[in-house]
Design an enzyme around this catalytic site. Sequence first.
Site, short mmCIF file in Angstrom:
data_model
loop_
_atom_site.label_atom_id
_atom_site.label_comp_id
_atom_site.label_asym_id
_atom_site.label_seq_id
_atom_site.Cartn_x
_atom_site.Cartn_y
_atom_site.Cartn_z
N PRO A 17 6.20 24.94 11.46
CA PRO A 17 5.71 26.37 10.85
C PRO A 17 6.95 27.00 10.06
O PRO A 17 8.08 26.93 10.54
CB PRO A 17 5.30 27.28 11.95
CG PRO A 17 5.14 26.46 13.15
CD PRO A 17 6.27 25.35 12.81
N GLU A 18 6.86 27.29 9.01
CA GLU A 18 7.64 27.85 8.05
C GLU A 18 7.49 29.39 7.80
O GLU A 18 6.23 29.98 8.20
CB GLU A 18 8.09 27.18 6.71
CG GLU A 18 8.48 25.78 6.92
CD GLU A 18 8.61 24.84 5.77
OE1 GLU A 18 8.92 25.54 4.60
OE2 GLU A 18 8.66 23.60 5.55
#
Length: 284
Positions: A2-3
């Site tokens: 996840p960014e």
Amino acid sequence: MPELPEVETIRRDLHAHLCGSTIHGLSVVHPGVVLGTPETFTDAVVGRRIVGSGRRGKVMWLDLEDGHAIAIHLRMSGQALLVDEGAPRPPHTHLIADLGGRRALLYVDPRRFGRLEIIDPCAPQASVLLRNIGPDALSADLCAETLRTAAAGRRIGIKQFLLDQRFISGIGNIYAAEILHRVPLGPATPAGRVTRAEMERILEQTHAVLGEAIAACGTTLADARYRSALGRSGEFACMLRVYGREGEPCRTEGCTARIQRRTSGGRSTYLCPACQRAGRRRRA
Ligand SMILES: [Zn+2]
């Protein structure tokens, strides 16, 4: 992994559904996911009300009424999921917070690199998770000149620079490739030689790409690993212009090249050899 857009989507879900809720109980199934002892962690949160939330880069937190907060760094494969009490628990559920009202917050993490920590959001330097995290990529205080100063003299490629969370936080492999394609700039361009105008474009495109990705609730790739806190997929995958599109036509109007994948430092990067050539050639 996840960014920023995925973490922000999860934070917004948690904020909308948890503000005002009291944590009635906590069960730490795998103590390794919390920093400090499970007992200290449990004592810090049980009986406390959630009053807000925050995020810097890929680290998000839930503010508690006593001024502390529960910080969560999902790292490779962590998920924060809101579920109904009694719903089947996914494999690799390492922490369960009972929120009353028949709801629970689960921390699920197959690879177990993610961490939770009790922090004081006003003292990030005292937090293991926030200590080395630089300004958020969407922070209004972050300007091109600050980034140029941080990049000065560095020979690492601009993509590697954007991935270094000490300089700018929240960008990972997917969005770095997308940002540089839109600038456009070759990923291997030495960070220290990026011009002021190029850095301004990078920041501009960082806001554009991350903003669009947040609006689409993030990117869920074919591995389906990323889910929002409510279990929804992100819709940005079909809008990606380079990431994961090796051999497919470039989406820049008038460009007839195909997207290439290159490996550098064990990581794949995607680029258009035509659109992103200018930055490299000028420096040759
Ligand atoms: Zn192109």
